[in-house]
Design an enzyme around this catalytic site. Structure first.
Site, PDB file in Angstrom:
ATOM      1  N   THR A   1      -6.396  -4.976  -8.031  1.00  0.00           N
ATOM      2  CA  THR A   1      -5.388  -5.582  -7.151  1.00  0.00           C
ATOM      3  C   THR A   1      -5.445  -7.094  -7.324  1.00  0.00           C
ATOM      4  O   THR A   1      -6.497  -7.702  -7.145  1.00  0.00           O
ATOM      5  CB  THR A   1      -5.695  -5.207  -5.690  1.00  0.00           C
ATOM      6  OG1 THR A   1      -5.723  -3.787  -5.619  1.00  0.00           O
ATOM      7  CG2 THR A   1      -4.648  -5.754  -4.746  1.00  0.00           C
TER       8      THR A   1
ATOM      9  N   LYS B   1       1.349  -3.032  -5.327  1.00  0.00           N
ATOM     10  CA  LYS B   1       0.091  -2.731  -4.653  1.00  0.00           C
ATOM     11  C   LYS B   1      -0.077  -3.533  -3.375  1.00  0.00           C
ATOM     12  O   LYS B   1      -0.350  -2.982  -2.305  1.00  0.00           O
ATOM     13  CB  LYS B   1      -1.073  -3.008  -5.615  1.00  0.00           C
ATOM     14  CG  LYS B   1      -2.446  -2.884  -5.009  1.00  0.00           C
ATOM     15  CD  LYS B   1      -2.706  -1.477  -4.520  1.00  0.00           C
ATOM     16  CE  LYS B   1      -3.957  -1.378  -3.694  1.00  0.00           C
ATOM     17  NZ  LYS B   1      -5.154  -1.100  -4.429  1.00  0.00           N
TER      18      LYS B   1
ATOM     19  N   CYS C   1     -10.140  -3.252   0.893  1.00  0.00           N
ATOM     20  CA  CYS C   1      -8.787  -3.572   0.410  1.00  0.00           C
ATOM     21  C   CYS C   1      -7.898  -4.233   1.456  1.00  0.00           C
ATOM     22  O   CYS C   1      -7.528  -5.396   1.305  1.00  0.00           O
ATOM     23  CB  CYS C   1      -8.120  -2.308  -0.104  1.00  0.00           C
ATOM     24  SG  CYS C   1      -8.982  -1.637  -1.525  1.00  0.00           S
TER      25      CYS C   1
ATOM     26  N   LEU D   1      -5.510   4.322  -4.736  1.00  0.00           N
ATOM     27  CA  LEU D   1      -6.422   5.366  -4.244  1.00  0.00           C
ATOM     28  C   LEU D   1      -7.058   5.008  -2.908  1.00  0.00           C
ATOM     29  O   LEU D   1      -7.376   3.854  -2.634  1.00  0.00           O
ATOM     30  CB  LEU D   1      -7.460   5.750  -5.290  1.00  0.00           C
ATOM     31  CG  LEU D   1      -8.432   4.759  -5.885  1.00  0.00           C
ATOM     32  CD1 LEU D   1      -9.650   4.624  -5.018  1.00  0.00           C
ATOM     33  CD2 LEU D   1      -8.829   5.258  -7.261  1.00  0.00           C
TER      34      LEU D   1
ATOM     35  N   THR E   1     -11.698  -7.831  -7.219  1.00  0.00           N
ATOM     36  CA  THR E   1     -11.037  -9.125  -7.000  1.00  0.00           C
ATOM     37  C   THR E   1     -11.269  -9.503  -5.539  1.00  0.00           C
ATOM     38  O   THR E   1     -10.356  -9.439  -4.722  1.00  0.00           O
ATOM     39  CB  THR E   1      -9.519  -9.025  -7.277  1.00  0.00           C
ATOM     40  OG1 THR E   1      -8.998  -7.896  -6.548  1.00  0.00           O
ATOM     41  CG2 THR E   1      -9.217  -8.823  -8.742  1.00  0.00           C
TER      42      THR E   1
ATOM     43  N   GLU F   1     -10.234   5.716  -0.432  1.00  0.00           N
ATOM     44  CA  GLU F   1     -11.594   6.231  -0.445  1.00  0.00           C
ATOM     45  C   GLU F   1     -11.650   7.524   0.365  1.00  0.00           C
ATOM     46  O   GLU F   1     -10.958   7.665   1.370  1.00  0.00           O
ATOM     47  CB  GLU F   1     -12.553   5.189   0.122  1.00  0.00           C
ATOM     48  CG  GLU F   1     -12.576   3.954  -0.746  1.00  0.00           C
ATOM     49  CD  GLU F   1     -13.656   2.967  -0.370  1.00  0.00           C
ATOM     50  OE1 GLU F   1     -14.588   3.328   0.359  1.00  0.00           O
ATOM     51  OE2 GLU F   1     -13.564   1.819  -0.836  1.00  0.00           O
TER      52      GLU F   1
ATOM     53  N   GLU G   1      -3.315   0.787  -8.866  1.00  0.00           N
ATOM     54  CA  GLU G   1      -3.784   2.070  -8.324  1.00  0.00           C
ATOM     55  C   GLU G   1      -3.557   2.071  -6.824  1.00  0.00           C
ATOM     56  O   GLU G   1      -3.454   1.006  -6.212  1.00  0.00           O
ATOM     57  CB  GLU G   1      -5.261   2.269  -8.666  1.00  0.00           C
ATOM     58  CG  GLU G   1      -6.172   1.107  -8.269  1.00  0.00           C
ATOM     59  CD  GLU G   1      -6.482   1.007  -6.808  1.00  0.00           C
ATOM     60  OE1 GLU G   1      -6.517   2.058  -6.161  1.00  0.00           O
ATOM     61  OE2 GLU G   1      -6.688  -0.113  -6.297  1.00  0.00           O
TER      62      GLU G   1
HETATM   63  C1  UDX Z   1      -6.272   1.553   1.264  1.00  0.00           C
HETATM   64  C2  UDX Z   1      -4.898   2.133   0.876  1.00  0.00           C
HETATM   65  O1  UDX Z   1      -4.603   3.244   1.708  1.00  0.00           O
HETATM   66  C3  UDX Z   1      -4.899   2.551  -0.584  1.00  0.00           C
HETATM   67  O2  UDX Z   1      -3.628   3.016  -0.970  1.00  0.00           O
HETATM   68  C4  UDX Z   1      -5.287   1.353  -1.412  1.00  0.00           C
HETATM   69  O3  UDX Z   1      -5.353   1.709  -2.776  1.00  0.00           O
HETATM   70  C5  UDX Z   1      -6.611   0.773  -0.964  1.00  0.00           C
HETATM   71  O4  UDX Z   1      -6.571   0.469   0.421  1.00  0.00           O
HETATM   72  P1  UDX Z   1      -8.650   2.617   1.850  1.00  0.00           P
HETATM   73  O5  UDX Z   1      -9.155   1.211   2.009  1.00  0.00           O
HETATM   74  O6  UDX Z   1      -9.485   3.605   1.125  1.00  0.00           O
HETATM   75  O7  UDX Z   1      -7.216   2.612   1.126  1.00  0.00           O
HETATM   76  O8  UDX Z   1      -8.453   3.186   3.331  1.00  0.00           O
HETATM   77  P2  UDX Z   1      -7.281   3.710   4.257  1.00  0.00           P
HETATM   78  O9  UDX Z   1      -7.384   5.165   4.416  1.00  0.00           O
HETATM   79  O10 UDX Z   1      -5.978   3.157   3.876  1.00  0.00           O
HETATM   80  O11 UDX Z   1      -7.735   3.054   5.635  1.00  0.00           O
HETATM   81  C6  UDX Z   1      -7.886   1.650   5.769  1.00  0.00           C
HETATM   82  C7  UDX Z   1      -8.328   1.291   7.140  1.00  0.00           C
HETATM   83  O12 UDX Z   1      -7.284   1.516   8.055  1.00  0.00           O
HETATM   84  C8  UDX Z   1      -9.518   2.086   7.664  1.00  0.00           C
HETATM   85  O13 UDX Z   1     -10.369   1.199   8.343  1.00  0.00           O
HETATM   86  C9  UDX Z   1      -8.898   3.087   8.614  1.00  0.00           C
HETATM   87  O14 UDX Z   1      -9.749   3.520   9.629  1.00  0.00           O
HETATM   88  C10 UDX Z   1      -7.747   2.258   9.161  1.00  0.00           C
HETATM   89  N1  UDX Z   1      -6.632   3.069   9.682  1.00  0.00           N
HETATM   90  C11 UDX Z   1      -5.931   3.886   8.858  1.00  0.00           C
HETATM   91  C12 UDX Z   1      -6.286   2.958  11.017  1.00  0.00           C
HETATM   92  O15 UDX Z   1      -6.908   2.204  11.776  1.00  0.00           O
HETATM   93  N2  UDX Z   1      -5.237   3.677  11.484  1.00  0.00           N
HETATM   94  C13 UDX Z   1      -4.509   4.503  10.685  1.00  0.00           C
HETATM   95  O16 UDX Z   1      -3.552   5.112  11.189  1.00  0.00           O
HETATM   96  C14 UDX Z   1      -4.884   4.617   9.336  1.00  0.00           C
END
Ligand code: UDX
Length: 487
Positions: free
Chosen positions: A158, A250, A306, A190, A122, A192, A188
Site C-alpha cells: 500500500t 487500495k 492498515c 486481504l 510501508t 487478516e 491487495e
Molecule cells: C483491512 C481491510 O479490510 C483490508 O481490505 C486491507 O487490505 C487491509 O486493512 P484488516 O486490517 O485485516 O484489513 O482488518 P479489518 O477486518 O478490515 O478490520 C480493521 C479494524 O476495524 C479492526 O480493528 C476491526 O475490529 C475494526 N472494525 C471492523 C470495526 O471496528 N467495526 C467493523 O464493523 C469492522
C-alpha cells in the site's frame, strides 16, 4: 450522433488501452521460458508470505525473498511466523511439492522470476503522517541490477499515489536498459484472519498497467485465480486501469471502510448522550441495501497495521498534491476513532467509582482483567491494537492489568511489558474488580457469565466490542457497560 457499432466499440477498447473491463489480453510467453510465469514475492511479512504460499497452492513456481534470515529459516522449515488460519498447512504442502522456496539472494530471485511482486511494508514515517517508502526503494534497488532479461515488477504494497511512477524511475536507474524491465501496480485487499480466502478468492483484482505486455504478464500471473473461480462457477471482476487509479484503489477502499466504522462510532457517541442503542441503530440503517450492514460494528474503533496508518498517509499525500481539503474529513475519522479508546477508560473509571480528571482517572489499587490483545479476532497481530492501547491507558492510570488473548500474548507482552499476562481467561479474571472485553474472540463472546462471576472480585464488565449478550450478563448480576448503549 450515431451510436458506435460493435466494431467501433471493439476498436475503442483496443486503442484506448488500458481501460476498465478490458478483455483478457493475448497470452505472451514468460521471459524465463517456463510454461507459466515464475513468481517472486519480495518481503515475506504478512502480505508477501501469504501471497507466496497461496500462489504456490494455485500451481505457480514461487520464490519468497526477504532479508530477514530468521524469518526465511522458519518459512523454509514449514513454520508460518504469524497466526493466519489455514496457512500452515498450505505452506507445508507447497514446500513438499517443490513449488515454493525462500531465499535472501536477489540474484537468485532475478534469474528465477518473470514477475516480481513487491510486498514490503510501508509503515507510517517516524517524522510525520506520510508513508515510509524506504523498504520499497530497498527492494527495487536490490533486485533491479541483477535482472538479466525482461521482467515485470509489480507493486502490491500500500503506497501513496505516484509511487509506481517513482518505481519506474528507480528501475530505469538501476536495471540495464536493454532488458526493458516494466512496472505494474496491483494492490491487495486481504483481511487478516481471512487472508487465504482473500488471496485465492478475491472480491476483485485491480491491474494498473501501461502496456499490453505488462497486462498480459500480470493476467498470466493471476490466471490460477481466474481458473479456480471458473472451476467454482464464480467470476472475479478485473479492473484494468492506470497506475494512479490502481494505487488509489487500495487507500480509497481503506479510507471508506475506516469512515464507515467511525460513522457508526460517532452515532455511538450520540446514543450515549441521547439514550439510544447504537447496535439497534446499526441494524436499523444497515438493512438499507444502499448502506449495508458490513463494517457498521461499533465498539472501540479500528486498529491494525492498515486502516489507521493508511488514512494518515492518504491525507499526507493529498496535502502534498495540493488537495488536502478533499480528505480533511479523514482527520475527523481518526479523531472519532481515538476518542473511542478514551471512552473505555472513562467507563472503567465510572464503574470503579473513580473520578475522571484532566489527566484521566486514578485507578490505583484496582485490578482489571483485559480480555483481548490482538487488533481483531483470529490474528496474533497487535499493531495499533485498540486493546493494547486501552490496556496501556489503564496501566498508566495505575490499575493492575492482567491480559489474556488466545493468540496475541507474545506480541502484546513486547508492546506492553508492564501488564501481567495469564494463561487463561479465568486466570486473567480471577480477583478482578472489572473485566474489559477488548477483542471479540469467540472464546470471550460465549463465556458463561455466571461461571466467570465466581472468579471475579466484582461483577463489572465493559463490552468494548458490543459483542456480548447484554441481558444474559445483567441477569447474572453483572454491572454492564457497552459502547453507545444504555447502561
Ligand atoms: C483491512 C481491510 O479490510 C483490508 O481490505 C486491507 O487490505 C487491509 O486493512 P484488516 O486490517 O485485516 O484489513 O482488518 P479489518 O477486518 O478490515 O478490520 C480493521 C479494524 O476495524 C479492526 O480493528 C476491526 O475490529 C475494526 N472494525 C471492523 C470495526 O471496528 N467495526 C467493523 O464493523 C469492522
Amino acid at each position: 450522433m450515431a451510436r458506435p457499432g460493435p466494431d467501433e466499440r471493439r476498436r475503442r477498447v483496443t486503442t484506448h488501452y488500458p481501460i476498465a473491463h478490458t478483455p483478457p489480453p493475448q497470452p505472451v510467453a514468460p521471459p524465463s521460458g517456463a510454461p507459466r510465469p515464475r513468481l517472486t514475492f519480495i518481503g515475506t511479512g504478512y502480505l508477501g508470505a501469504t501471497y507466496a504460499i497461496c500462489f504456490a497452492e494455485l500451481g505457480y513456481e514461487v520464490m519468497g525473498i526477504d532479508i530477514n534470515a530468521e524469518r526465511l529459516a522458519r518459512l523454509s522449515a514449514g513454520q508460518v511466523p504469524f497466526h493466519e488460519p489455514g496457512l500452515d498447512e498450505l505452506l507445508r504442502r507447497n514446500l513438499a511439492a517443490g513449488r515454493l522456496r525462500f531465499s535472501a539472494d536477489f540474484a537468485e530471485a532475478a534469474s528465477f522470476g518473470d514477475v516480481h511482486f513487491i510486498c514490503v511494508q510501508t509503515p507510517q514515517r517516524a517524522d510525520g503522517l506520510g508513508a515510509d517508502l524506504s523498504f520499497v526503494e530497498n527492494a527495487v534497488t536490490a533486485l533491479a541490477p541483477h535482472l538479466r532479461r525482461k521482467a515485470l515488477i509489480v507493486g502490491k504494497s500500500t503506497v501513496p499515489v505516484g509511487t509506481a511512477e517513482w518505481v519506474e524511475q528507480l528501475v530505469g536507474k538501476h536495471a540495464a536498459a536493454e532488458h526493458d524491465i516494466e512496472v505494474a501496480w496491483s494492490p491487495e485487499f486481504l483481511q487478516e484472519g481471512y487472508a487465504v480466502e482473500d488471496v485465492l478468492r478475491p472480491s476483485r483484482i485491480v491491474l494498473g498497467v501501461k502496456s499490453s505486455w505488462a497486462h498480459s504478464m500480470l493476467h498470466s500471473a493471476h490466471k490460477g485465480v481466474f481458473d479456480l473461480a471458473a472451476n467454482e462457477d464464480r467470476e472475479v471482476p478485473v479492473v484494468v486501469t492506470d497506475f494512479a487509479t490502481a494505487e488509489l484503489a487500495k487507500v480509497a477502499a481503506n479510507a471508506f471502510l475506516a469512515t464507515k466504522i467511525s460513522f457508526i462510532n460517532a452515532m455511538a457517541e450520540i446514543c450515549e448522550v441521547a439514550g439510544g442503542d447504537v447496535t439497534h441503530l446499526a441494524r436499523a440503517i444497515g438493512h438499507d441495501p444502499r448502506i449495508g450492514n458490513k463494517f457498521l460494528r461499533s465498539g472501540v474503533g479500528f486498529g491494525g497495521a492498515c486502516l489507521p496508518k493508511d488514512i494518515r498517509a492518504f491525507q499526507a499525500r493529498a496535502q502534498e498534491l495540493g488537495a488536502g481539503e478533499a480528505l480533511r474529513f479523514l482527520h475527523e475519522v481518526d479523531l472519532i476513532n481515538q476518542r473511542r479508546r478514551g471512552r473505555v477508560v472513562q467507563l472503567a473509571a465510572d464503574l470503579l467509582g473513580r473520578s475522571y480528571g484532566p489527566a484521566g482517572p486514578d485507578l490505583t489499587g484496582t485490578r482489571i482483567a483485559v480480555l483481548g490483545a490482538s487488533f481483531k479476532p483470529n490474528t496474533d497481530d497487535v499493531r495499533d491494537s485498540p486493546a493494547v492501547a486501552v490496556a496501556t491507558k489503564l496501566v498508566r492510570a495505575g490499575a493492575q492489568v492482567s491480559i489474556y488473548d488466545p493468540q496475541g500474548m507474545d506480541n502484546a507482552a513486547k508492546a506492553l511489558p508492564e501488564a501481567e499476562y495469564t494463561a487463561s481467561l479465568t486466570a486473567a479474571a480471577t480477583g478482578a474488580d472489572l473485566v474489559c472485553v477488548l477483542t471479540a474472540w469467540d472464546e470471550f463472546r460465549y463465556v458463561d457469565p455466571a461461571v466467570l462471576g465466581e472468579h471475579v472480585a466484582g461483577r463489572r464488565i465493559i463490552d468494548a466490542m458490543n459483542c456480548l449478550d447484554m441481558p444474559l450478563w445483567t441477569a447474572a448480576g453483572w454491572e454492564f457497560r457497552g459502547m453507545g448503549r444504555p447502561s
